[in-house]
Motif scaffolding. Structure first.
Motif, PDB file in Angstrom:
ATOM      1  N   ASN A 135     -15.818  -6.566  16.810  1.00 42.33           N
ATOM      2  CA  ASN A 135     -15.661  -5.392  17.674  1.00 42.33           C
ATOM      3  C   ASN A 135     -14.391  -4.614  17.310  1.00 42.33           C
ATOM      4  O   ASN A 135     -14.395  -3.369  17.252  1.00 42.33           O
ATOM      5  N   GLU A 139      -5.074   3.489  15.934  1.00 42.61           N
ATOM      6  CA  GLU A 139      -5.563   2.625  14.865  1.00 42.61           C
ATOM      7  C   GLU A 139      -4.532   1.559  14.496  1.00 42.61           C
ATOM      8  O   GLU A 139      -4.888   0.402  14.238  1.00 42.61           O
ATOM      9  N   LYS A 179     -14.860  -2.746  14.103  1.00 42.55           N
ATOM     10  CA  LYS A 179     -15.672  -1.554  14.351  1.00 42.55           C
ATOM     11  C   LYS A 179     -14.813  -0.432  14.938  1.00 42.55           C
ATOM     12  O   LYS A 179     -14.928   0.735  14.539  1.00 42.55           O
ATOM     13  N   ALA A 180     -13.955  -0.778  15.886  1.00 37.17           N
ATOM     14  CA  ALA A 180     -13.069   0.220  16.500  1.00 37.17           C
ATOM     15  C   ALA A 180     -12.114   0.807  15.464  1.00 37.17           C
ATOM     16  O   ALA A 180     -11.872   2.022  15.436  1.00 37.17           O
ATOM     17  N   GLN A 181     -11.580  -0.051  14.599  1.00 41.64           N
ATOM     18  CA  GLN A 181     -10.669   0.437  13.558  1.00 41.64           C
ATOM     19  C   GLN A 181     -11.386   1.374  12.597  1.00 41.64           C
ATOM     20  O   GLN A 181     -10.845   2.423  12.209  1.00 41.64           O
ATOM     21  N   ALA A 182     -12.622   1.029  12.214  1.00 50.53           N
ATOM     22  CA  ALA A 182     -13.389   1.882  11.308  1.00 50.53           C
ATOM     23  C   ALA A 182     -13.674   3.236  11.957  1.00 50.53           C
ATOM     24  O   ALA A 182     -13.610   4.287  11.297  1.00 50.53           O
ATOM     25  N   ASP A 183     -13.979   3.221  13.251  1.00 51.38           N
ATOM     26  CA  ASP A 183     -14.241   4.456  13.992  1.00 51.38           C
ATOM     27  C   ASP A 183     -12.996   5.350  13.987  1.00 51.38           C
ATOM     28  O   ASP A 183     -13.063   6.544  13.657  1.00 51.38           O
ATOM     29  N   LEU A 184     -11.869   4.769  14.329  1.00 47.24           N
ATOM     30  CA  LEU A 184     -10.614   5.534  14.375  1.00 47.24           C
ATOM     31  C   LEU A 184     -10.225   6.031  12.983  1.00 47.24           C
ATOM     32  O   LEU A 184      -9.774   7.168  12.821  1.00 47.24           O
ATOM     33  N   ILE A 228      -9.866   6.302  22.244  1.00 46.44           N
ATOM     34  CA  ILE A 228     -10.939   5.313  22.355  1.00 46.44           C
ATOM     35  C   ILE A 228     -10.617   4.492  23.599  1.00 46.44           C
ATOM     36  O   ILE A 228      -9.504   3.972  23.741  1.00 46.44           O
ATOM     37  N   GLN A 283     -13.569  10.189  27.265  1.00 46.98           N
ATOM     38  CA  GLN A 283     -13.020  10.547  25.960  1.00 46.98           C
ATOM     39  C   GLN A 283     -12.414  11.939  26.027  1.00 46.98           C
ATOM     40  O   GLN A 283     -12.971  12.843  26.671  1.00 46.98           O
ATOM     41  N   GLY A 316     -12.261   6.633  10.485  1.00 43.63           N
ATOM     42  CA  GLY A 316     -13.193   7.688  10.082  1.00 43.63           C
ATOM     43  C   GLY A 316     -12.819   9.032  10.689  1.00 43.63           C
ATOM     44  O   GLY A 316     -12.902  10.069  10.022  1.00 43.63           O
ATOM     45  N   ARG A 317     -12.427   9.010  11.943  1.00 42.54           N
ATOM     46  CA  ARG A 317     -12.024  10.258  12.594  1.00 42.54           C
ATOM     47  C   ARG A 317     -10.787  10.852  11.918  1.00 42.54           C
ATOM     48  O   ARG A 317     -10.698  12.071  11.706  1.00 42.54           O
TER      49      ARG A 317
END
Length: 302
Positions: A227, A79, A230-235, A177, A158, A237-238
């Motif tokens: 994009n 992230e 979105k990747a930062q939000a995904d990471l 990711i 993954q 959130g995890r």
């Protein structure tokens, strides 16, 4: 004349009483020293079984906490690098608005920095290589030309870790990711969502003094930024989910440890009372035995 001596049976009984008292004293001394009322499974089989179950559960939960920490050790730097890529993209947007041929050297520097981010490592493993963590994911098509096209050598796999003991449908989290989805976007290599291609196109537009081409690149940078966000939000959130899960397991362990302690902990007031009683009993038994075995001149007089 007759002898008034303690019978063999009485002596044996006194010795047995003394031995039992000393055994209880030794057991209670162990309880006082260790803080555990259970010195062996035979003391309380039911409580011993419960303590074993609690301990096994604590160990399993602790292992899942360690696995969550291991996942975070990859997700957090991932992230951080995506966040740096977002900053770089925002700077590219600024250059697209007010840049010129004088900005080309800065564009080259940004490209080089982005390549380093894309090839970032944690614990000796490449973060953005998919499951090919020992393979450098992003390389120059021509190693001797820093401006040549950048290609992806990783894969889209993954890496997942289990976070509970459900063998059929375990709770899993991906610790990575894939880099192509981050730095090339949905369009892939050379597309409008490829951040490295955007820099190449922006350089070409500045060199040709082509405002229309600059405008196109600017629009593409908006897609790239979306994009990356979105990747930062995904990471992120995890990571949040893992942190919450760790807290849940830690709180559960604290509850289990409390239950385990309640079953296992020495009841000091009770034990001290028993020790005092047994010490008194031991002294009385020893005194009785000494008197019974004492033989002097008067014992033989009738």
């Amino acid at each position: 004349m007759s002898f008034r001596t303690a019978s063999t049976t009485q002596q044996r009984q006194s010795l047995m009483d003394l031995q039992r008292t000393q055994e209880r004293l030794a057991q209670n001394q162990t309880r006082i020293t260790t803080g555990s009322r259970i010195t062996g499974p035979g003391d309380d089989p039911t409580a011993s079984a419960a303590i074993l179950d609690f301990n096994n559960s604590i160990q399993v939960n602790t292992q899942f906490i360690k696995q969550a920490d291991a996942a975070l050790s990859y997700l957090t730097p991932s992230e951080n690098n995506v966040a740096s890529a977002i900053e770089a993209t925002m700077r590219l947007q600024e250059l697209a608005v007010g840049g010129s041929t004088a900005s080309i050297s800065e564009l080259d520097a940004i490209r080089s920095n982005l390549l380093s981010m894309a090839n970032a490592q944690s614990q000796g493993k490449y973060l953005f290589a998919g499951t090919a963590t020992d393979t450098k994911p992003f390389v120059l098509a021509n190693p001797n030309d820093p401006t040549s096209q950048i290609t992806y050598q990783g894969n889209s796999g993954q890496i997942k870790v289990n976070l509970d003991a459900n063998a059929t449908n375990p709770n899993q989290v991906s610790t990575n990711i894939p880099g192509d989805s981050v730095f090339f976007g949905a369009g892939g290599l050379g597309s409008s969502t490829d951040i490295f291609q955007a820099i190449t196109d922006l350089k070409a537009a500045f060199t040709a003094n082509n405002p229309a081409a600059v405008k196109t690149v600017s629009a593409n940078l908006n897609l790239i930024l979306a994009n990356l966000n979105k990747a930062q939000a995904d990471l992120g959130g995890r990571q949040a989910g893992l942190t919450n899960l760790k807290d849940t397991y830690a709180n559960f362990n604290a509850t289990l440890e409390g239950l385990q302690s309640a079953q296992e902990a020495t009841d000091y007031p009770k034990v001290m009372t028993e020790v005092t009683a047994d010490e008194t009993m031991q002294s009385a038994t020893l005194s009785t035995m000494a008197k019974a075995n004492k033989v002097n001149l008067f014992d033989y007089l009738t």
